[in-house]
Write a protein that holds these residues in place. Structure first.
Motif, short mmCIF file in Angstrom:
data_model
loop_
_atom_site.label_atom_id
_atom_site.label_comp_id
_atom_site.label_asym_id
_atom_site.label_seq_id
_atom_site.Cartn_x
_atom_site.Cartn_y
_atom_site.Cartn_z
N CYS A 17 -0.41 5.76 -5.45
CA CYS A 17 -0.41 5.10 -4.13
C CYS A 17 0.71 5.57 -3.24
O CYS A 17 0.51 5.85 -2.06
N CYS A 49 -4.91 2.57 -7.73
CA CYS A 49 -3.52 2.40 -8.16
C CYS A 49 -3.51 2.41 -9.69
O CYS A 49 -4.42 1.90 -10.32
N PHE A 56 2.98 -5.39 -10.81
CA PHE A 56 1.59 -5.76 -11.08
C PHE A 56 1.38 -6.11 -12.55
O PHE A 56 0.68 -7.06 -12.89
N TYR B 101 6.45 -11.57 -2.69
CA TYR B 101 6.00 -10.18 -2.57
C TYR B 101 5.14 -9.76 -3.76
O TYR B 101 4.34 -8.84 -3.65
N VAL B 102 5.31 -10.44 -4.89
CA VAL B 102 4.50 -10.07 -6.06
C VAL B 102 3.04 -10.53 -5.85
O VAL B 102 2.11 -9.80 -6.16
N LEU B 105 1.52 -8.19 -3.39
CA LEU B 105 1.17 -6.92 -4.02
C LEU B 105 -0.15 -7.05 -4.78
O LEU B 105 -1.04 -6.19 -4.66
N ALA B 106 -0.30 -8.12 -5.54
CA ALA B 106 -1.52 -8.32 -6.32
C ALA B 106 -2.72 -8.40 -5.37
O ALA B 106 -3.76 -7.79 -5.62
N VAL B 109 -3.55 -4.86 -4.02
CA VAL B 109 -4.24 -4.00 -4.99
C VAL B 109 -5.70 -4.43 -5.09
O VAL B 109 -6.60 -3.59 -5.12
N MET B 114 -4.87 -0.12 -3.75
CA MET B 114 -3.59 0.58 -3.61
C MET B 114 -2.45 -0.44 -3.61
O MET B 114 -2.61 -1.55 -3.12
N ALA B 115 -1.29 -0.01 -4.11
CA ALA B 115 -0.14 -0.91 -4.14
C ALA B 115 0.74 -0.75 -2.90
O ALA B 115 1.74 -1.45 -2.75
N PHE B 116 0.39 0.19 -2.03
CA PHE B 116 1.15 0.37 -0.79
C PHE B 116 0.19 0.37 0.38
O PHE B 116 -0.88 0.98 0.30
#
Ligand code: SF4
Ligand code: SF4
Lengths: 302, 175
Positions: A17, A49, A56, B101-102, B105-106, B109, B114-116
């Protein structure tokens, strides 16, 4: 410029990513440089990802391993080993291989989920970060042969980061506490690798967790240690480390925490330079920390 | 003769949450990045602080660990602190106590694969270099997987908890 060779090695190209989303230049460099070394990078539709093995994975370990297994299954379907340009992606995929192989119940469970989406994973798939692939599959001689402009002006420290060599039993590349192979690859490009002591994490997880001043202190002491041991620049094989050192040092300098800092290069940028690409094509023009003999040497190549 | 029965040990090792056999030698702190966080030193290490925490769900540096596994490589007791931290994080996430933020992020995704986040600027940059646009073909499948594994439920539960806490605070302010 070396001609594109008939491919001798084919890999499923795993982008991850961070690189496609923030550092597309590194993806570009891999796509331009690897074919010159006789490597074909095959794009696989549907890779996601890896997923992120830090946050994660912490959120939900089952989903984490299923998504990793899904990526492995895609490469397996294509009948190809995986090459990554991110050490953390490689570590995730290798860890998933490892866990699923030693735990058949988990593999059954993971396949139970995957099969509902029409996929299946049969046993492990070979996975390598590009540094490991360069060293093991191509060999330093192949890299040396492709060099047109040896980077002999560079006295450079390599920062391996968290996942290029860890966990040792899973990644199986080099000794994380005394790595030699990255130095040999730098030598193949004509540069002079410099040993130093502070080999730990770059501090990016601290930045991500909002602990900026602690993160800047790490960078200061690491880069000072590198300079103390004779380095005028540093190299990384990880885009997250690159981001931390390039942007982090810039912020720390602005905040008065650090002095001038040292230039940081991604290994792919150095490969590009040594293999004859222009400064513009390697993307080095966009760098923020440009100082010392290292940078003078880089500029003199153009 | 005194005999020591180690037969139970293997099983505990497998579980990974083996805080009990840590004999506080501090070796794992040597290369640990979290040691750089203000307040830790060689006698008061991040790993002890986590292992001894009364409330690991809200531990101040639980989510700072880089997962570098250096602690695992050097630990003479094979405690594998990195794995213990993974397990504690999972609990904290499930209980709605992980940093926001975790959860973001989940969600990202699941939504994009994608993680970004991909910005317009990156897309332009990619186009200029002749690179393909970023595909998110995986997203539908990932959502389906997150539904089956229960991740979607965990995120939703955390969101609900957040809302009710906000409401709770609001009520307190009204008093
Ligand atoms: S190295 Fe192992 S035994 Fe020593 S303090 Fe760390 S976790 Fe405990
Ligand atoms: S994995 Fe986490 S706890 Fe272990 S050494 Fe790395 S940062 Fe420290």
């Amino acid at each position: 410029m070396t001609d594109i060779k008939i491919p001798e090695k084919r890999y499923a190209f795993f982008l991850g990513c961070l690189i496609p989303a923030r550092f597309p230049r590194f993806e570009y460099l891999a796509r331009v440089l690897f074919p010159k070394l006789g490597v074909e990078l095959v794009d696989i539709e549907g890779f996601s990802c890896c997923p992120d093995p830090v946050r994660f994975k912490g959120a939900d370990q089952l989903t984490w391993i299923v998504l990793a297994a899904r990526n492995l299954a895609l490469a397996q379907q294509a009948g190809l080993p995986i090459i990554t340009i991110c050490p953390t992606c490689a570590m995730t995929l290798m860890t998933a291989n490892h866990e699923l192989q030693r735990n058949p119940d988990l593999l059954r469970k993971v396949n139970g989920v995957l099969e509902k989406t029409g996929r299946h994973l049969d046993g492990p798939v070979e996975v390598k970060h590009f540094m490991k692939a360069l060293y093991e599959d191509l060999g330093t001689h192949r890299l040396r042969d492709a060099v047109e402009r040896p980077l002999s002006f560079l006295h450079i420290a390599y920062h391996g980061g968290c996942h290029e060599n860890n966990p040792v039993d899973i990644v199986q590349f080099d000794n994380p506490f005394n790595p030699r192979k990255s130095g040999e690859l730098l030598e193949a490009l004509g540069a002079h690798p410099v040993d130093y002591l502070e080999i730990g994490c770059c501090g990016s997880p601290l930045s991500l967790d909002g602990k900026m001043s602690d993160s800047h202190k790490i960078m200061k002491s690491k880069t000072e240690d590198m300079v103390h041991h004779g380095a005028g620049a540093m190299a990384v094989g990880c885009a997250s480390c690159f981001q931390q050192f390039e942007i982090g040092q810039t912020m720390a300098i602005r905040g008065g925490i650090m002095g001038a800092g040292i230039p940081v290069f991604h290994f792919l940028e150095l490969m590009g330079l040594a293999m004859g690409l222009s400064l513009e094509e390697t993307g080095l023009g966009g760098h923020k920390i440009k100082n010392g003999k290292a940078w003078e040497g880089v500029v003199s190549l153009d | 003769m005194i005999g020591i029965d180690f037969s139970g040990r293997k099983k505990l090792y497998e579980i990974g949450t083996l805080r009990e056999v840590c004999f506080q030698c501090s070796v794992c702190a040597l290369h640990c990045v979290v040691q750089n966080v203000e307040g830790y030193d060689i006698r008061n290490t991040f790993v002890y602080d986590v292992f001894g925490s009364d409330d690991p769900d809200h531990h101040r540096a639980l989510w700072t660990c880089s997962g570098c596994h250096k602690c695992h490589e050097v630990c003479p007791q094979d405690v594998n602190p990195a794995r213990v931290i993974d397990d504690l994080r999972e609990q904290s996430f499930k209980n709605g106590c992980a940093p926001s933020y975790v959860y973001d992020l989940a969600r990202l995704v699941i939504r994009t694969g994608m993680a970004f986040p991909v910005t317009r600027r990156t897309l332009k940059e990619r186009e200029k270099m002749g690179l393909q646009p970023i595909e998110t073909a995986a997203a539908g499948e990932i959502r389906q997987i997150a539904g089956i594994t229960g991740l979607l439920d965990k995120i939703e539960a955390a969101q609900e908890k957040d809302k009710s806490e906000d409401r709770g605070q609001g009520e307190k302010q009204d008093d």
